[in-house]
Design a protein around this motif. Structure first.
Motif, PDB file in Angstrom:
ATOM      1  N   PHE A   2      51.806  92.895  39.502  1.00 27.49           N
ATOM      2  CA  PHE A   2      52.165  92.196  40.822  1.00 27.49           C
ATOM      3  C   PHE A   2      53.603  92.108  40.981  1.00 27.49           C
ATOM      4  O   PHE A   2      54.106  92.170  42.195  1.00 27.49           O
ATOM      5  CB  PHE A   2      51.682  90.689  40.639  1.00 27.49           C
ATOM      6  CG  PHE A   2      51.870  89.844  42.062  1.00 27.49           C
ATOM      7  CD1 PHE A   2      50.409  89.899  42.906  1.00 27.49           C
ATOM      8  CD2 PHE A   2      52.886  89.042  42.495  1.00 27.49           C
ATOM      9  CE1 PHE A   2      50.409  89.452  43.955  1.00 27.49           C
ATOM     10  CE2 PHE A   2      52.631  88.490  43.549  1.00 27.49           C
ATOM     11  CZ  PHE A   2      51.484  88.531  44.355  1.00 27.49           C
ATOM     12  N   PHE A   3      54.375  92.083  40.137  1.00 28.99           N
ATOM     13  CA  PHE A   3      56.170  91.878  40.210  1.00 28.99           C
ATOM     14  C   PHE A   3      56.851  93.184  39.969  1.00 28.99           C
ATOM     15  O   PHE A   3      57.646  93.353  39.777  1.00 28.99           O
ATOM     16  CB  PHE A   3      56.462  90.741  39.146  1.00 28.99           C
ATOM     17  CG  PHE A   3      56.058  89.545  39.324  1.00 28.99           C
ATOM     18  CD1 PHE A   3      56.378  89.007  40.414  1.00 28.99           C
ATOM     19  CD2 PHE A   3      55.085  89.092  38.638  1.00 28.99           C
ATOM     20  CE1 PHE A   3      55.987  87.506  40.724  1.00 28.99           C
ATOM     21  CE2 PHE A   3      54.283  87.433  38.720  1.00 28.99           C
ATOM     22  CZ  PHE A   3      54.927  86.841  39.798  1.00 28.99           C
ATOM     23  N   ASN A  32      55.822  80.329  37.790  1.00 31.55           N
ATOM     24  CA  ASN A  32      54.807  80.041  38.656  1.00 31.55           C
ATOM     25  C   ASN A  32      53.904  79.100  37.836  1.00 31.55           C
ATOM     26  O   ASN A  32      53.546  77.965  38.724  1.00 31.55           O
ATOM     27  CB  ASN A  32      54.196  81.188  38.812  1.00 31.55           C
ATOM     28  CG  ASN A  32      53.167  81.201  40.172  1.00 31.55           C
ATOM     29  OD1 ASN A  32      53.481  80.235  40.908  1.00 31.55           O
ATOM     30  ND2 ASN A  32      52.304  81.986  40.394  1.00 31.55           N
ATOM     31  N   GLY A  37      52.098  76.738  40.819  1.00 27.15           N
ATOM     32  CA  GLY A  37      51.259  77.740  41.516  1.00 27.15           C
ATOM     33  C   GLY A  37      52.090  77.855  42.894  1.00 27.15           C
ATOM     34  O   GLY A  37      51.999  78.741  43.668  1.00 27.15           O
ATOM     35  N   LEU A  39      54.835  79.425  43.540  1.00 28.41           N
ATOM     36  CA  LEU A  39      55.919  80.683  43.477  1.00 28.41           C
ATOM     37  C   LEU A  39      55.458  81.589  44.697  1.00 28.41           C
ATOM     38  O   LEU A  39      54.192  81.613  44.386  1.00 28.41           O
ATOM     39  CB  LEU A  39      56.066  81.148  42.122  1.00 28.41           C
ATOM     40  CG  LEU A  39      56.903  82.510  42.222  1.00 28.41           C
ATOM     41  CD1 LEU A  39      58.603  81.840  42.465  1.00 28.41           C
ATOM     42  CD2 LEU A  39      57.138  82.979  40.906  1.00 28.41           C
ATOM     43  N   HIS A  40      55.975  81.723  45.580  1.00 29.43           N
ATOM     44  CA  HIS A  40      55.376  82.655  46.509  1.00 29.43           C
ATOM     45  C   HIS A  40      56.259  84.037  47.017  1.00 29.43           C
ATOM     46  O   HIS A  40      57.503  83.984  46.579  1.00 29.43           O
ATOM     47  CB  HIS A  40      55.511  81.965  48.128  1.00 29.43           C
ATOM     48  CG  HIS A  40      54.983  80.378  47.969  1.00 29.43           C
ATOM     49  ND1 HIS A  40      53.523  80.349  47.898  1.00 29.43           N
ATOM     50  CD2 HIS A  40      55.429  79.497  47.671  1.00 29.43           C
ATOM     51  CE1 HIS A  40      53.086  79.009  47.769  1.00 29.43           C
ATOM     52  NE2 HIS A  40      54.173  78.537  47.886  1.00 29.43           N
ATOM     53  N   THR A  41      55.390  85.082  47.485  1.00 29.05           N
ATOM     54  CA  THR A  41      56.182  86.298  47.994  1.00 29.05           C
ATOM     55  C   THR A  41      56.559  85.863  49.324  1.00 29.05           C
ATOM     56  O   THR A  41      56.010  85.513  50.420  1.00 29.05           O
ATOM     57  CB  THR A  41      54.964  87.428  47.803  1.00 29.05           C
ATOM     58  OG1 THR A  41      54.328  87.346  46.657  1.00 29.05           O
ATOM     59  CG2 THR A  41      55.739  88.817  48.114  1.00 29.05           C
ATOM     60  N   TYR A 126      61.196  86.585  46.061  1.00 24.43           N
ATOM     61  CA  TYR A 126      60.033  85.501  45.711  1.00 24.43           C
ATOM     62  C   TYR A 126      60.954  84.019  45.801  1.00 24.43           C
ATOM     63  O   TYR A 126      61.929  83.939  45.688  1.00 24.43           O
ATOM     64  CB  TYR A 126      59.735  85.465  44.111  1.00 24.43           C
ATOM     65  CG  TYR A 126      58.851  86.810  43.865  1.00 24.43           C
ATOM     66  CD1 TYR A 126      57.644  86.816  44.353  1.00 24.43           C
ATOM     67  CD2 TYR A 126      59.625  87.727  43.363  1.00 24.43           C
ATOM     68  CE1 TYR A 126      56.992  87.883  44.051  1.00 24.43           C
ATOM     69  CE2 TYR A 126      58.863  88.818  43.273  1.00 24.43           C
ATOM     70  CZ  TYR A 126      57.479  88.959  43.522  1.00 24.43           C
ATOM     71  OH  TYR A 126      56.918  90.210  43.096  1.00 24.43           O
TER      72      TYR A 126
HETATM   73  C1  LIG Z   1      51.613  81.675  41.624  1.00 23.20           C
HETATM   74  O1  LIG Z   1      50.243  81.176  41.320  1.00 23.20           O
HETATM   75  C2  LIG Z   1      49.281  80.852  42.256  1.00 23.20           C
HETATM   76  C3  LIG Z   1      48.187  80.107  41.732  1.00 23.20           C
HETATM   77  O2  LIG Z   1      47.605  80.727  40.761  1.00 23.20           O
HETATM   78  C4  LIG Z   1      48.965  82.333  43.127  1.00 23.20           C
HETATM   79  O3  LIG Z   1      48.263  81.747  44.024  1.00 23.20           O
HETATM   80  C5  LIG Z   1      50.156  82.887  43.667  1.00 23.20           C
HETATM   81  O4  LIG Z   1      49.915  84.026  44.165  1.00 23.20           O
HETATM   82  C6  LIG Z   1      51.000  82.965  42.424  1.00 23.20           C
HETATM   83  N1  LIG Z   1      52.518  83.505  43.159  1.00 23.20           N
HETATM   84  C7  LIG Z   1      52.958  84.762  42.781  1.00 23.20           C
HETATM   85  C8  LIG Z   1      54.203  85.038  43.750  1.00 23.20           C
HETATM   86  O5  LIG Z   1      52.213  85.317  42.274  1.00 23.20           O
END
Ligand SMILES: *[C@@H]1O[C@H](CO)[C@@H](O)[C@H](O)[C@H]1NC(C)=O
Ligand SMILES: Cc1cc2nc3c(=O)[nH]c(=O)nc-3n(C[C@H](O)[C@H](O)[C@H](O)COP(=O)(O)OP(=O)(O)OC[C@H]3O[C@@H](n4cnc5c(N)ncnc54)[C@H](O)[C@@H]3O)c2cc1C
Ligand SMILES: *[C@@H]1O[C@H](CO)[C@@H](O)[C@H](O)[C@H]1NC(C)=O
Ligand SMILES: *[C@@H]1O[C@H](CO)[C@@H](O)[C@H](O)[C@H]1NC(C)=O
Ligand SMILES: *[C@@H]1O[C@H](CO)[C@@H](O)[C@H](O)[C@H]1NC(C)=O
Ligand SMILES: *[C@@H]1O[C@H](CO)[C@@H](O)[C@H](O)[C@H]1NC(C)=O
Ligand SMILES: *[C@@H]1O[C@H](CO)[C@@H](O)[C@H](O)[C@H]1NC(C)=O
Ligand SMILES: *[C@@H]1O[C@H](CO)[C@@H](O)[C@H](O)[C@H]1NC(C)=O
Length: 585
Positions: A2-3, A32, A37, A39-41, A126
């Motif tokens: 993912f990262f 995260n 949870g 933490l967002h993109t 992020y």
């Molecule tokens: C952080 O965790 C949440 C809940 O598990 C998930 O929905 C979200 O995509 C995650 N954030 C990232 C940037 O991966």
């Protein structure tokens, strides 16, 4: 996986990543989890409008339509992490990497059709979004705020310390100098910290029991409209800035905070009683005049994004009063403009001494406001201004508004230029000390006329707190002492089109610097307001903080020894070569 994109960026930028346990990806995942949870993109706002992109996602007609509808909407933009008021903060100016639309013609395909490519620019890939977990009601009784939220911020600083990934605090993104964005950083978003509480007898922590104030504790994400509406509902006055969507306790307050009425109420830093803050060293502190007073001093003008993450600030709540405002409007030409501005120069100091405060658009209008004055008294006091208005074929009117919110709605909001959101722009400014009006009236006039004719926008804020005495019990604030000896804060601004090349943008920055130079020349011991200043302010530390700078640097070393929080021309600045500033022109 993912990262992966982010890790690749990190490797290219060759950060020295020290990860004691687990890979960088593991660290992100751990962060995260710590922030539950949140933490967002961060995806650039206009991503759905672009066919071509270096980022994931795709063109989406319906989503693009919604972006187009809201592209210039200040409410929507300040509620979206990946947008900034001055859109160059979203872009990488140096490389012209961006994902912006043509703000002059939102549907113009020349901005978003191939070969133009949507890129991440300076937006943090992020971000962690912080939120209140305790209700405002509980806050009133506990005075021991959101421990969970503080823990989340501590986790973000610990992540930064471990990984070498810079953190950057973003609130509304209204900063003119890009201090709330940075490429490849972790964004800390305060927007959802919306708590507000009014406390009749607020005692700053650690202060003697008889030290109480009528006060309001304001969460880091609260914006000015929300503040004014809250004050109205509580029957008190909480003064604040001109732009409804600017944040109350973020960069605005920590940088000084003026309002149209700051020659009545002082700067925001003059009324703040306490900050709740998490420092980069991981301490969760309450800073006020009685404890952690060094940090209190630093946060009262040392600048946002420098000393810690402010979770909330408590500020004096003042009695509700009515305001008497004098308004002049006119159509300037090259006869009336010099006449009007000379008249202002002759009267500014006396008006200021007599408690008038407001904003002037030299080429079109003036609003000056006072309290404890009837309309008849105001008309009599301003009779020579009324005569001038008649002479230049303008209008003169006097009006009473019953509260700060009413004043804001009547005079400030209709001043639409206060909300230029979604547009690439820059400004320069100077605080005009009182002695300048008597010592250099001709140079002041010619400088102002040049600014009006050469700049896209120009303002005279006739609101420096010249007639306001400070509350000595709070100790000194760290804004430049020039605020106290000045009468005007003069601003010149420039903007550009979506396709202006970087080298032309550089020329525009240089033009702003040059337009303020004549004012610098006649106010050599004055300064400038850091939040509304030249990106390339000469000798910025003296201009923004004067004699306070040395102490601010010491405090920076104490609370942020490893420079987790650095920003452009901020206290402790190490120069433009830092990778944080790789996108600046
Ligand atoms: C952080 O965790 C949440 C809940 O598990 C998930 O929905 C979200 O995509 C995650 N954030 C990232 C940037 O991966
Ligand atoms: C249209 C417009 C009108 C304005 N009117 C006024 C006015 O009337 N009076 C005035 O004084 N200024 C005014 N300003 C300038 C304003 O003070 C600055 O833009 C200020 O930086 C905005 O702060 P913010 O927190 O809303 O923005 P952001 O861009 O999100 O943040 C600005 C800085 O503060 C830091 N920061 C934000 N939140 C926190 C936090 N919780 N803890 C620590 N650091 C934080 C950021 O890292 C960044 O360095 C205006 C600006 C605009 C664009
Ligand atoms: C901006 O968006 C908000 C929230 O959707 C909306 O209420 C407001 O009417 C919009 N403003 C304008 C000028 O369209
Ligand atoms: C805006 O862009 C569209 C699409 O290119 C064009 O048809 C229109 O003429 C433009 N409008 C203005 C005012 O430039
Ligand atoms: C006044 O302004 C006009 C244009 O607005 C210009 O043509 C004229 O030369 C100016 N006159 C003087 C005396 O500067
Ligand atoms: C206005 O009058 C009130 C009540 O007399 C006083 O407390 C206040 O200080 C006055 N305000 C100013 C700005 O003079
Ligand atoms: C004065 O203003 C009015 C309208 O505001 C206009 O019609 C008139 O021509 C102006 N007169 C002069 C002398 O400029
Ligand atoms: C910054 O970088 C430029 C160009 O690479 C260099 O000339 C300059 O000396 C550097 N400045 C500092 C303070 O390191």
């Amino acid at each position: 996986m993912f990262f992966a994109r982010f890790s690749a960026v990190l490797l290219l930028a060759s950060f020295s990543v020290a990860v004691p346990s687990g890979s960088l990806d593991d660290q992100w995942v751990y962060l995260n989890k710590t922030v539950d949870g949140r933490l967002h993109t961060a995806v650039p706002f206009a991503r759905p409008c672009f066919q071509q992109s270096t980022l994931s996602g795709s063109y989406d007609e319906a989503a693009c339509l919604s972006v187009e509808t809201n592209y210039l909407n200040a409410t929507v933009r300040s509620g979206t992490f990946a947008t900034y008021m001055a859109t160059q903060s979203e872009t990488c100016q140096k490389t012209d990497a961006q994902c912006t639309l043509d703000w002059q013609n939102i549907t113009d395909p020349a901005a978003s059709a191939a070969p133009r490519t949507c890129s991440q620019g300076s937006i943090s890939p992020y971000y962690a979004s912080f939120a209140n977990f305790v209700s405002s009601l509980l806050l009133i009784f506990s005075n021991q705020i959101d421990v969970k939220c503080a823990k989340d911020v501590q986790a973000a600083f610990a992540f930064s310390e471990k990984t070498g990934v810079h953190v950057v605090i973003k609130n509304t993104g209204h900063d003119y100098k890009g201090r709330s964005s940075s490429p490849n950083s972790l964004g800390l978003w305060s927007h959802n910290l919306k708590s507000m509480s009014y406390i009749r007898q607020f005692r700053p922590q650690g202060c003697p029991s008889h030290t109480t104030f009528s006060a309001a504790t304001i969460g880091a994400g609260v914006q000015h409209t929300e503040l004014f509406e809250f004050a109205e509902a509580q029957g008190v006055t909480l003064p604040g800035g001109a732009c409804s969507s600017v944040g109350v306790t973020g960069g605005y307050l920590q940088g000084g905070g003026h309002s149209w009425l700051s020659n009545i109420y002082g700067l925001a830093v003059d009324r703040v009683l306490e900050f709740e803050v998490v420092t980069p060293t991981g301490q969760h502190l309450f800073a006020n005049a009685c404890q952690n007073s060094d940090l209190f001093f630093a946060l009262r003008g040392g600048g946002g994004g420098t000393f810690g993450f402010v979770l909330s600030a408590t500020t004096k709540a003042l009695p509700k009063v009515s305001y008497t405002s004098v308004e002049v409007t006119y159509a300037s030409d090259n006869t009336t403009l010099p006449k009007f501005v000379s008249f202002l120069i002759s009267n500014a100091v006396q008006w200021s001494l007599d408690g008038w405060s407001g904003q002037i658009r030299p080429g079109s209008k003036l609003v000056l406001t006072a309290v404890n004055t009837t309309e008849a008294e105001a008309t009599a006091y301003m009779s020579s201004l009324r005569d001038l208005a008649t002479e230049i074929n303008g209008t003169f009117s006097v009006a009473t508004t019953p509260s700060y919110l009413a004043f804001h709605k009547t005079f400030v909001i209709p001043d639409a230029l206060n909300e230029l959101d979604g547009i690439p722009q820059t400004i320069g400014s100077r605080l005009i000390s009182a002695d300048t009006f008597a010592d250099h009236p001709d140079e002041l006039l010619s400088s102002l006329l040049n600014i009006v004719s050469a700049s896209a926008v120009s303002f005279i804020f006739a609101n420096a707190p010249y007639s306001v005495s400070q509350d000595a019990s709070l100790g000194p604030a760290s804004v430049t002492p020039a605020w106290r000896t000045s009468v005007w804060h003069v601003i010149a601004g420039a903007g550009w089109t979506f396709d202006t090349p970087p080298e032309v943008q550089s020329l525009l920055y240089a033009g702003i610097t040059a337009s303020i130079d004549p004012l610098r020349a006649i106010t050599p011991s004055s300064g400038a307001y850091q939040n509304e200043a030249d990106l390339h302010e000469p000798d910025f530390s003296t201009a923004y903080w004067g004699e306070n700078y040395a102490r601010l640097e010491q405090i920076k070393r104490k609370y942020d020894p490893n420079h987790l929080l650095d920003c452009w021309n901020c206290v402790g600045w190490k120069g433009a070569n830092d990778t944080l500033f790789s996108c600046y022109l």
